[in-house]
Design a protein around this motif. Structure first.
Motif, short mmCIF file in Angstrom:
data_model
loop_
_atom_site.label_atom_id
_atom_site.label_comp_id
_atom_site.label_asym_id
_atom_site.label_seq_id
_atom_site.Cartn_x
_atom_site.Cartn_y
_atom_site.Cartn_z
N UNK A 120 0.78 -1.23 0.42
CA UNK A 120 0.00 -0.26 -0.25
C UNK A 120 0.94 0.80 -0.27
N UNK A 121 0.75 2.52 -0.91
CA UNK A 121 1.72 2.90 -0.94
C UNK A 121 1.06 3.82 -1.14
N UNK A 122 0.54 4.85 -2.10
CA UNK A 122 -0.31 5.50 -1.88
C UNK A 122 -2.15 5.02 -2.23
N UNK A 123 -1.81 4.12 -2.70
CA UNK A 123 -3.22 3.35 -2.11
C UNK A 123 -4.04 3.18 -3.48
N UNK A 124 -3.40 4.08 -4.40
CA UNK A 124 -4.89 4.55 -5.15
C UNK A 124 -5.78 2.83 -6.23
N UNK A 125 -4.35 1.82 -6.20
CA UNK A 125 -4.72 1.04 -6.89
C UNK A 125 -5.37 -0.20 -6.04
N UNK A 131 -7.87 1.31 -3.32
CA UNK A 131 -8.72 1.35 -3.76
C UNK A 131 -9.99 1.60 -4.74
N UNK A 132 -9.35 1.51 -6.16
CA UNK A 132 -9.93 0.90 -7.55
C UNK A 132 -10.28 0.09 -7.19
N UNK A 133 -9.43 -1.30 -6.89
CA UNK A 133 -9.46 -2.87 -7.53
C UNK A 133 -10.74 -3.12 -6.30
N UNK A 167 -12.36 -7.55 1.85
CA UNK A 167 -11.01 -7.53 2.27
C UNK A 167 -9.95 -6.82 1.85
N UNK A 168 -8.54 -6.19 2.44
CA UNK A 168 -7.43 -6.30 1.69
C UNK A 168 -6.07 -6.15 2.61
N UNK A 169 -5.36 -7.04 2.03
CA UNK A 169 -4.37 -7.45 2.77
C UNK A 169 -2.70 -6.99 1.86
N UNK A 170 -2.32 -6.66 2.45
CA UNK A 170 -0.55 -6.10 1.81
C UNK A 170 0.24 -6.61 2.40
N UNK A 206 4.27 7.33 5.00
CA UNK A 206 4.16 9.14 4.63
C UNK A 206 3.41 9.66 4.62
N UNK A 207 3.00 10.45 4.12
CA UNK A 207 1.54 11.31 4.04
C UNK A 207 0.42 11.45 2.80
N UNK A 208 0.96 11.27 1.97
CA UNK A 208 0.03 10.75 0.52
C UNK A 208 -0.77 10.30 0.13
N UNK A 209 -1.12 8.99 1.00
CA UNK A 209 -2.65 8.04 0.60
C UNK A 209 -3.24 8.81 -0.26
N UNK A 210 -4.34 8.01 -0.49
CA UNK A 210 -4.99 8.21 -1.42
C UNK A 210 -6.80 8.61 -0.41
N UNK A 211 -7.02 8.00 0.34
CA UNK A 211 -7.67 8.52 1.80
C UNK A 211 -7.12 9.26 2.94
N UNK A 212 -7.83 10.00 3.51
CA UNK A 212 -6.83 9.56 5.11
C UNK A 212 -6.84 8.60 5.45
#
Ligand code: IMP
Ligand code: MG
Length: 187
Positions: A107-112, A114-116, A129-132, A138-144
């Motif tokens: 989970x980097x910024x999380x766009x992947x 979230x979209x999937x 549910x999601x597993x990484x 960092x503070x650049x997540x797609x959602x807070x």
């Protein structure tokens, strides 16, 4: 400009987590999933290519009936930075009314993720549910406060490879999580 040399990249990278450490983490997550999904007949969906190794090592530790599928969506296109998600393959199984566990490398910024996840819900999945394996701090997540439901490791905000994660298409096979040497981040 220096020539791209995968062996040199590996030699000077910094090992953040060893194979032993990661195996222990996967074992712990598998135990949680065994409890939570035992009667859910879920579909475990591997997000290729990054989710390949984690999915494989997780699956043999799950001890209840489940089905496996995969999807191929990538954001980075072998580059360090990139915005949009490119779908190459959608899951083949019918997701309608099924419980889904999405498995990805990071989970980097999380766009992947979230979209999937949205795609699966759009297919009328009963739950997603999601597993990484790794969550990059960092503070650049797609959602807070975006988090996966299951997270293996927290890693620093550096470019990493190994255990499914690639650097320019290489070293998904590296036996651990390795951070690129600072000099290589520029290439
Ligand atoms: P996100 O949409 O920003 O969370 O991007 C997630 C995807 O980007 C991951 O599934 C990886 O394929 C890729 N990615 C993000 N950070 C790294 C990294 O440090 N190394 C290798 N791939 C990465
Ligand atoms: Mg990926």
């Amino acid at each position: 400009m220096t020539l791209f040399d995968p062996s040199a990249i590996y030699q000077r990278a910094e090992c953040l987590f060893s194979q032993e450490q990661i195996s222990a983490v996967i074992e712990k997550i598998a135990a949680e999933i065994n409890l939570q999904f035992v009667d859910k007949n879920p579909i475990v969906i591997s997000i290729l290519n990054g989710g390949l190794i984690l999915t494989g090592q997780l699956l043999t530790q799950l001890n209840f009936p489940l089905q496996v599928d995969y999807l191929h969506a990538s954001r980075y296109q072998n580059k360090i930075r990139g915005e949009s998600l490119h779908w190459k393959t959608y899951p083949q199984l019918d997701l309608n009314s099924r419980h889904i566990l999405l498995v990805d490398d990071i989970l980097d910024e999380g766009y992947t993720l979230v979209a999937v996840k949205e795609y699966c819900l759009g297919q009328q999945a009963a739950s997603v549910q999601t597993l990484v394996l790794a969550d990059k701090k960092h503070q650049r997540k797609a959602q807070e406060n975006l988090k996966a439901d299951f997270t293996g490791l927290e890693i620093p905000d550096r470019f990493v490879f190994g255990y499914g994660l690639d650097y320019q298409g290489y070293w998904r096979n590296a036996p651990g999580i390795f951070a690129l040497h600072k000099e290589d981040e520029k290439s």
